[in-house]
Design an enzyme around this catalytic site. Structure first.
Site, mmCIF file in Angstrom:
data_model
loop_
_atom_site.group_PDB
_atom_site.id
_atom_site.type_symbol
_atom_site.label_atom_id
_atom_site.label_comp_id
_atom_site.label_asym_id
_atom_site.label_seq_id
_atom_site.Cartn_x
_atom_site.Cartn_y
_atom_site.Cartn_z
ATOM 1 N N GLU A 403 0.847 -1.184 0.000
ATOM 2 C CA GLU A 403 0.000 0.000 0.000
ATOM 3 C C GLU A 403 0.892 1.247 0.000
ATOM 4 O O GLU A 403 1.861 1.315 0.761
ATOM 5 C CB GLU A 403 -0.852 0.072 1.265
ATOM 6 N N HIS A 488 -3.446 -7.419 10.214
ATOM 7 C CA HIS A 488 -4.269 -8.393 9.495
ATOM 8 C C HIS A 488 -4.123 -9.802 10.072
ATOM 9 O O HIS A 488 -3.696 -10.718 9.366
ATOM 10 C CB HIS A 488 -3.878 -8.423 8.016
ATOM 11 N N ASN A 526 -5.338 -7.066 1.440
ATOM 12 C CA ASN A 526 -6.081 -6.752 2.659
ATOM 13 C C ASN A 526 -7.238 -7.743 2.788
ATOM 14 O O ASN A 526 -7.940 -8.004 1.817
ATOM 15 C CB ASN A 526 -6.607 -5.321 2.607
#
Length: 547
Positions: A403, A488, A526
């Site tokens: 990201e 995550h 994600n």
């Protein structure tokens, strides 16, 4: 030369002292050093909640993605559902008139039962930036488990309250490595589209992206990635993009453009409170009890399950203990919450027939962070949207997707910041520690090295091409990599191992796992869209066959 070597001022004459004091971060959540500690936190008691002695058809433990999907679909099938959530409801404004605290100014609302912030980006220019806060049942849990910090959302809506909203469907060619026992055709034709539609997923307007000030940092990330031969891809998100345009135009209260994200977003983000949970409540069949923590689940003499629940106050103290009977229980407390509870229940004899896969297969989605110091002619912008909208894809060649993340400080930093997701193969396990009465996780910091190596496959090349260097002041003194955390968490009750292929726990009829604990450690992107889509798949089967 990169700006990291500039001795005292940036190109606008900002002094280093002001630079340090004024710097914050979306993922790092840097607080402004020297601000006064917030006033003592108010006491909030739970609203009307599940009574002790209740007998319910379905109890859902947790209100994150999987639990919210289960509650909605069960209610639509005519089943009454009780949801219990350890965190708060987050529906009452604080003294500043807002429900959620700003990322750059953490206060009592920001952390779950801590007296000092535990910010992912802990330093700036070598100075530590964590500070004291009142103990409170705040929104972000920085749970220290052995050698890793696991960041989790606490409140009705779970992780949807605190994530960046990046709603990514994995590439089809990667799916077989994520969930090998699941039919990919069904996922990509039915369940991923269903999840994306119900989550309200959308994509930034590319033309607006190219011109707006608030994504200059992402345009710099795109330019540098492409100059090094890496694909830059726009990433879908659950933020209301029309609302963000209004923020930029000055016609709506600022939210993403006011650095709101890590401790909640007050306006534009479509968290579960606005999507699945709103639909679930609208059925009239779903009741949510916040500040309720499940401590035990065991078979009831007359069938179903006896569930023990502590009601909490905002100091985290148990103020009441409740006993509830549920015909069916869905574990949806997140990868860590579900795994810890099941490991405890197996080890202490409450659910002794759970199989040996309970607690296994946990991973960090390969998370690792880093920053780069750009040249003075590559400013990233003083106004930065806190919602990331793009990334660098080197998954096939180097095992990493990064990201391009914001650093919304309000001043120019000349810094590029990244959260990488990597193909890290290492997996940990949860185990019961009888001596302490806790569940331990055996993750080792050294297991992050593959993730670092994979991230370096992107950033070493960009630094060489651009003539830039890594930042060494963000995660400690002379430390390049944020290898101490994950946003995550995945696994711990893996699909088709700890459960059958639809989340039914082995050994017990009427017990289900329906959250990220089912996914073995990595989704390549994600994870919340995959968690949601898998929950849609599983609950459809469970309703059709078990009810």
């Amino acid at each position: 030369m990169s700006d990291i070597n500039q001795p005292s001022k940036d190109s606008r004459g900002v002094s280093r002292r002001r630079f340090i004091a004024g710097t914050g971060s979306i993922l790092g959540a840097v607080s402004l050093a020297g601000r006064a500690v917030a006033a003592p936190a108010p006491t909030v008691t739970a609203a009307a909640s599940i009574p002790s002695g209740a007998h319910v058809p379905v109890l859902v433990v947790g209100t994150g993605y999987g639990g919210s999907v289960a509650a909605l679909r069960l209610a639509q099938a005519g089943v009454d559902v009780q949801m219990v959530e350890m965190g708060m409801a987050w529906d009452t404004p604080g003294s500043d008139g807002k429900i959620f605290a700003n990322t750059t100014s953490p206060d009592y609302r920001s952390y779950w039962l801590r007296t000092k912030t535990k910010q992912p980006l802990s330093n700036f220019l070598g100075f530590p930036i964590d500070r004291s806060i009142p103990r409170y049942t705040g929104i972000l849990d920085a749970e220290e488990m052995g050698q890793i910090i696991v960041y989790q959302g606490r409140g009705v809506g779970g992780g949807s309250l605190v994530n960046g909203g990046m709603a990514v469907t994995p590439k089809r060619e990667n799916f077989g490595a994520i969930l090998p026992s699941v039919n990919a055709d069904e996922m990509y034709s039915t369940y991923y589209p269903r999840a994306n539609a119900n989550l309200g997923v959308g994509l930034v307007d590319p033309a607006w992206f190219d011109t707006t000030d608030c994504y200059q940092y992402a345009r710099v990330g795109r330019k540098q990635a492409q100059r090094s031969g890496f694909p830059f891809v726009f990433v879908p998100d659950v933020y209301d993009w029309d609302y963000m345009k209004q923020e930029a135009a000055g016609t709506a209260p600022k939210s993403a453009l006011a650095a709101e994200i890590l401790y909640g977003n007050n306006y534009g983000k479509k968290s579960l409170q606005k999507t699945y949970l709103a639909q679930a409540r609208a059925t009239g069949r779903v009741t949510i009890s916040p500040l309720h923590k499940v401590t035990s689940v065991s078979p009831a003499a007359g069938g179903g399950y006896t569930v023990l629940i502590d009601e909490l106050n905002t100091n985290g103290d148990a103020t009441a203990s409740k006993t509830v009977t549920a015909d069916r229980v869905f574990f949806a407390a997140g990868s860590v919450g579900t795994s810890k509870l099941l490991v405890k229940l197996k080890a202490t004899g409450a659910l002794p027939s759970l199989n040996g896969e309970i607690g296994q297969g946990w991973g960090d989605n390969g998370n690792v962070m880093c920053g780069r110091a750009n040249h003075l002619w590559d400013p990233t912008g003083s106004l930065q949207s806190s919602i990331p909208c793009g990334g660098i894809d080197n998954w096939a060649a180097g095992g990493a997707f990064a990201e391009v993340a914001p650093l919304p400080t309000g001043i120019e930093t000349f810094a590029s910041f990244y959260l990488s997701i990597t193909k890290n193969p290492n997996r940990a396990r949860f185990s019961w520690n009888a001596a302490t009465g806790n569940v331990d996780l055996n993750w080792q910091t050294a297991w992050k090295q593959p993730a670092i190596d994979m991230a370096k496959s992107i950033f070493d090349k960009i630094n060489k091409k651009e003539g830039t260097i890594y930042r060494t002041d963000l995660f400690g003194t002379y430390k390049i990599w944020g290898d101490h955390l994950t946003y995550h968490p995945l696994g711990g009750a893996v699909l088709n191992k700890a459960t059958d292929n639809y989340g039914r726990l082995q050994g017990y009829s009427g017990l289900y796992v329906i959250d990220g604990a089912l996914i073995p450690g990595n989704t390549s992107v994600n994870p919340f869209v995959t968690i949601t889509a898998l929950a849609e798949r599983n609950i459809e089967k469970i309703i059709a066959t078990d009810l």
